[in-house]
Scaffold this motif. Structure first.
Motif, PDB file in Angstrom:
ATOM      1  N   MET A   6       0.827  -1.205   0.000  1.00 13.64           N
ATOM      2  CA  MET A   6       0.000   0.000   0.000  1.00 13.64           C
ATOM      3  C   MET A   6       0.862   1.256   0.000  1.00 13.64           C
ATOM      4  SD  MET A   6      -3.366  -0.645   2.418  1.00 13.64           S
ATOM      5  CE  MET A   6      -2.463  -0.180   3.844  1.00 13.64           C
ATOM      6  N   PHE A   7       1.948   1.234   0.769  1.00 11.80           N
ATOM      7  CA  PHE A   7       2.811   2.406   0.853  1.00 11.80           C
ATOM      8  C   PHE A   7       3.684   2.563  -0.382  1.00 11.80           C
ATOM      9  CE2 PHE A   7       1.857   1.613   5.346  1.00 11.80           C
ATOM     10  CZ  PHE A   7       1.321   2.850   5.659  1.00 11.80           C
ATOM     11  N   ASN A   8       3.965   1.477  -1.058  1.00 13.08           N
ATOM     12  CA  ASN A   8       4.786   1.528  -2.264  1.00 13.08           C
ATOM     13  C   ASN A   8       3.963   1.721  -3.532  1.00 13.08           C
ATOM     14  OD1 ASN A   8       7.158   1.162  -0.850  1.00 13.08           O
ATOM     15  ND2 ASN A   8       7.039  -1.056  -0.967  1.00 13.08           N
ATOM     16  N   ALA A   9       2.647   1.733  -3.392  1.00 15.49           N
ATOM     17  CA  ALA A   9       1.785   1.837  -4.567  1.00 15.49           C
ATOM     18  C   ALA A   9       1.926   3.202  -5.231  1.00 15.49           C
ATOM     19  CB  ALA A   9       0.330   1.622  -4.165  1.00 15.49           C
ATOM     20  N   THR A  10       1.818   3.199  -6.536  1.00 10.49           N
ATOM     21  CA  THR A  10       1.843   4.443  -7.294  1.00 10.49           C
ATOM     22  C   THR A  10       0.522   5.171  -7.081  1.00 10.49           C
ATOM     23  OG1 THR A  10       3.189   3.350  -8.962  1.00 10.49           O
ATOM     24  CG2 THR A  10       2.142   5.430  -9.593  1.00 10.49           C
ATOM     25  N   PRO A  11       0.589   6.458  -6.696  1.00 14.02           N
ATOM     26  CA  PRO A  11      -0.669   7.194  -6.499  1.00 14.02           C
ATOM     27  C   PRO A  11      -1.482   7.240  -7.790  1.00 14.02           C
ATOM     28  CG  PRO A  11       1.215   8.445  -5.680  1.00 14.02           C
ATOM     29  CD  PRO A  11       1.751   7.260  -6.421  1.00 14.02           C
ATOM     30  N   LYS A  12      -2.788   7.123  -7.649  1.00 12.23           N
ATOM     31  CA  LYS A  12      -3.684   7.160  -8.798  1.00 12.23           C
ATOM     32  C   LYS A  12      -4.631   8.342  -8.639  1.00 12.23           C
ATOM     33  CE  LYS A  12      -3.656   2.136  -9.441  1.00 12.23           C
ATOM     34  NZ  LYS A  12      -2.530   2.050 -10.253  1.00 12.23           N
ATOM     35  N   ASP A  13      -5.007   8.931  -9.766  1.00  7.29           N
ATOM     36  CA  ASP A  13      -5.918  10.067  -9.729  1.00  7.29           C
ATOM     37  C   ASP A  13      -7.341   9.643  -9.412  1.00  7.29           C
ATOM     38  OD1 ASP A  13      -3.868  11.818 -10.347  1.00  7.29           O
ATOM     39  OD2 ASP A  13      -4.223  11.672 -12.503  1.00  7.29           O
ATOM     40  N   ASP A  14      -7.704   8.442  -9.805  1.00 10.38           N
ATOM     41  CA  ASP A  14      -9.072   7.985  -9.637  1.00 10.38           C
ATOM     42  C   ASP A  14      -9.068   6.611  -8.986  1.00 10.38           C
ATOM     43  OD1 ASP A  14     -11.797   7.662  -9.809  1.00 10.38           O
ATOM     44  OD2 ASP A  14     -11.825   7.385 -11.964  1.00 10.38           O
ATOM     45  N   SER A  15      -9.877   6.442  -7.950  1.00 13.94           N
ATOM     46  CA  SER A  15      -9.908   5.154  -7.256  1.00 13.94           C
ATOM     47  C   SER A  15     -10.625   4.082  -8.063  1.00 13.94           C
ATOM     48  CB  SER A  15     -10.580   5.297  -5.898  1.00 13.94           C
ATOM     49  OG  SER A  15     -11.951   5.592  -6.062  1.00 13.94           O
ATOM     50  N   ASN A  16     -11.485   4.478  -9.024  1.00 13.12           N
ATOM     51  CA  ASN A  16     -12.257   3.526  -9.821  1.00 13.12           C
ATOM     52  C   ASN A  16     -13.048   2.564  -8.946  1.00 13.12           C
ATOM     53  OD1 ASN A  16     -11.917   4.338 -12.420  1.00 13.12           O
ATOM     54  ND2 ASN A  16     -10.159   3.031 -12.814  1.00 13.12           N
ATOM     55  N   PHE A  17     -13.674   3.077  -7.887  1.00 13.84           N
ATOM     56  CA  PHE A  17     -14.491   2.247  -7.010  1.00 13.84           C
ATOM     57  C   PHE A  17     -15.681   1.731  -7.805  1.00 13.84           C
ATOM     58  CE2 PHE A  17     -17.962   1.482  -4.090  1.00 13.84           C
ATOM     59  CZ  PHE A  17     -17.337   0.782  -3.072  1.00 13.84           C
ATOM     60  N   THR A  18     -15.836   0.409  -7.849  1.00 11.72           N
ATOM     61  CA  THR A  18     -16.916  -0.217  -8.601  1.00 11.72           C
ATOM     62  C   THR A  18     -17.592  -1.277  -7.742  1.00 11.72           C
ATOM     63  OG1 THR A  18     -15.669   0.082 -10.645  1.00 11.72           O
ATOM     64  CG2 THR A  18     -17.489  -1.479 -10.710  1.00 11.72           C
ATOM     65  N   VAL A  19     -18.905  -1.186  -7.608  1.00  9.11           N
ATOM     66  CA  VAL A  19     -19.667  -2.210  -6.895  1.00  9.11           C
ATOM     67  C   VAL A  19     -19.909  -3.365  -7.851  1.00  9.11           C
ATOM     68  CG1 VAL A  19     -21.859  -2.765  -5.779  1.00  9.11           C
ATOM     69  CG2 VAL A  19     -20.769  -0.556  -5.349  1.00  9.11           C
ATOM     70  N   LEU A  20     -19.457  -4.543  -7.467  1.00  4.66           N
ATOM     71  CA  LEU A  20     -19.633  -5.739  -8.291  1.00  4.66           C
ATOM     72  C   LEU A  20     -20.929  -6.462  -7.968  1.00  4.66           C
ATOM     73  CD1 LEU A  20     -16.023  -7.201  -8.103  1.00  4.66           C
ATOM     74  CD2 LEU A  20     -17.008  -5.777  -9.910  1.00  4.66           C
ATOM     75  N   GLN A  21     -21.271  -6.481  -6.674  1.00  7.81           N
ATOM     76  CA  GLN A  21     -22.445  -7.235  -6.236  1.00  7.81           C
ATOM     77  C   GLN A  21     -22.858  -6.709  -4.865  1.00  7.81           C
ATOM     78  OE1 GLN A  21     -21.629 -11.413  -6.204  1.00  7.81           O
ATOM     79  NE2 GLN A  21     -23.727 -11.998  -5.770  1.00  7.81           N
ATOM     80  N   ASP A  22     -24.158  -6.706  -4.600  1.00  2.00           N
ATOM     81  CA  ASP A  22     -24.628  -6.348  -3.256  1.00  2.00           C
ATOM     82  C   ASP A  22     -25.814  -7.226  -2.892  1.00  2.00           C
ATOM     83  OD1 ASP A  22     -27.211  -4.927  -3.990  1.00  2.00           O
ATOM     84  OD2 ASP A  22     -25.777  -3.638  -5.023  1.00  2.00           O
ATOM     85  N   THR A  23     -25.946  -7.461  -1.601  1.00  2.00           N
ATOM     86  CA  THR A  23     -27.025  -8.302  -1.090  1.00  2.00           C
ATOM     87  C   THR A  23     -27.497  -7.724   0.233  1.00  2.00           C
ATOM     88  OG1 THR A  23     -26.067 -10.276  -2.084  1.00  2.00           O
ATOM     89  CG2 THR A  23     -27.638 -10.631  -0.317  1.00  2.00           C
ATOM     90  N   ILE A  24     -28.815  -7.612   0.389  1.00  2.00           N
ATOM     91  CA  ILE A  24     -29.393  -7.144   1.646  1.00  2.00           C
ATOM     92  C   ILE A  24     -30.180  -8.292   2.255  1.00  2.00           C
ATOM     93  CG2 ILE A  24     -30.993  -5.530   2.733  1.00  2.00           C
ATOM     94  CD1 ILE A  24     -30.371  -3.578   0.442  1.00  2.00           C
ATOM     95  N   MET A  25     -29.874  -8.571   3.521  1.00  2.00           N
ATOM     96  CA  MET A  25     -30.571  -9.624   4.274  1.00  2.00           C
ATOM     97  C   MET A  25     -31.035  -9.006   5.590  1.00  2.00           C
ATOM     98  SD  MET A  25     -28.019 -12.845   3.450  1.00  2.00           S
ATOM     99  CE  MET A  25     -26.711 -12.161   4.440  1.00  2.00           C
ATOM    100  N   GLY A  26     -32.268  -8.511   5.608  1.00  2.00           N
ATOM    101  CA  GLY A  26     -32.790  -7.842   6.800  1.00  2.00           C
ATOM    102  C   GLY A  26     -32.076  -6.527   7.036  1.00  2.00           C
ATOM    103  N   ASN A  27     -31.433  -6.403   8.180  1.00  2.00           N
ATOM    104  CA  ASN A  27     -30.707  -5.183   8.533  1.00  2.00           C
ATOM    105  C   ASN A  27     -29.215  -5.273   8.252  1.00  2.00           C
ATOM    106  OD1 ASN A  27     -32.948  -3.752   9.355  1.00  2.00           O
ATOM    107  ND2 ASN A  27     -32.812  -4.459  11.470  1.00  2.00           N
ATOM    108  N   PHE A  44     -17.366  -5.515   2.051  1.00  2.00           N
ATOM    109  CA  PHE A  44     -17.624  -4.875   3.330  1.00  2.00           C
ATOM    110  C   PHE A  44     -19.061  -5.102   3.751  1.00  2.00           C
ATOM    111  CE2 PHE A  44     -18.019  -1.295   0.328  1.00  2.00           C
ATOM    112  CZ  PHE A  44     -19.226  -0.729   0.688  1.00  2.00           C
ATOM    113  N   LYS A  45     -19.268  -4.935   5.054  1.00  2.00           N
ATOM    114  CA  LYS A  45     -20.547  -5.222   5.686  1.00  2.00           C
ATOM    115  C   LYS A  45     -21.164  -3.901   6.164  1.00  2.00           C
ATOM    116  CE  LYS A  45     -22.264  -7.644   9.808  1.00  2.00           C
ATOM    117  NZ  LYS A  45     -21.833  -8.459  10.952  1.00  2.00           N
ATOM    118  N   LEU A  46     -22.462  -3.740   5.933  1.00  2.00           N
ATOM    119  CA  LEU A  46     -23.204  -2.585   6.421  1.00  2.00           C
ATOM    120  C   LEU A  46     -24.322  -3.083   7.323  1.00  2.00           C
ATOM    121  CD1 LEU A  46     -23.603  -0.753   3.012  1.00  2.00           C
ATOM    122  CD2 LEU A  46     -22.019  -0.139   4.822  1.00  2.00           C
ATOM    123  N   VAL A  47     -24.608  -2.327   8.376  1.00  2.00           N
ATOM    124  CA  VAL A  47     -25.688  -2.664   9.291  1.00  2.00           C
ATOM    125  C   VAL A  47     -26.626  -1.461   9.365  1.00  2.00           C
ATOM    126  CG1 VAL A  47     -26.286  -3.276  11.670  1.00  2.00           C
ATOM    127  CG2 VAL A  47     -24.214  -4.201  10.631  1.00  2.00           C
TER     128      VAL A  47
END
Length: 66
Positions: A6-27, A44-47
């Protein structure tokens, strides 16, 4: 090694965050994503609390649905 990379990574102008899949199960929601910073998809998990989706730490027993 991942922390060092992570510290040696080349800085990028754009993170290119892309959601591949999501699932909601109750809360609980699970989101599988990619970024320009890591070749491996992350999960990642959301509550839902008081009507808001909040990021939550994944426990060792938590198993994502994908």
């Amino acid at each position: 090694m991942n922390t060092i990379n992570m510290f040696n990574a080349t800085p990028k102008d754009d993170s290119n965050f892309t959601v591949l899949q999501d699932t909601i199960m109750g809360n609980v929601a699970w989101v599988k994503y990619t970024t320009a910073y890591d070749k491996t998809p992350g999960v990642f998990k959301l509550v839902k609390q008081e009507g808001k989706w909040l990021a939550a730490a994944r426990g060792s027993k938590d198993k994502a649905p994908f």
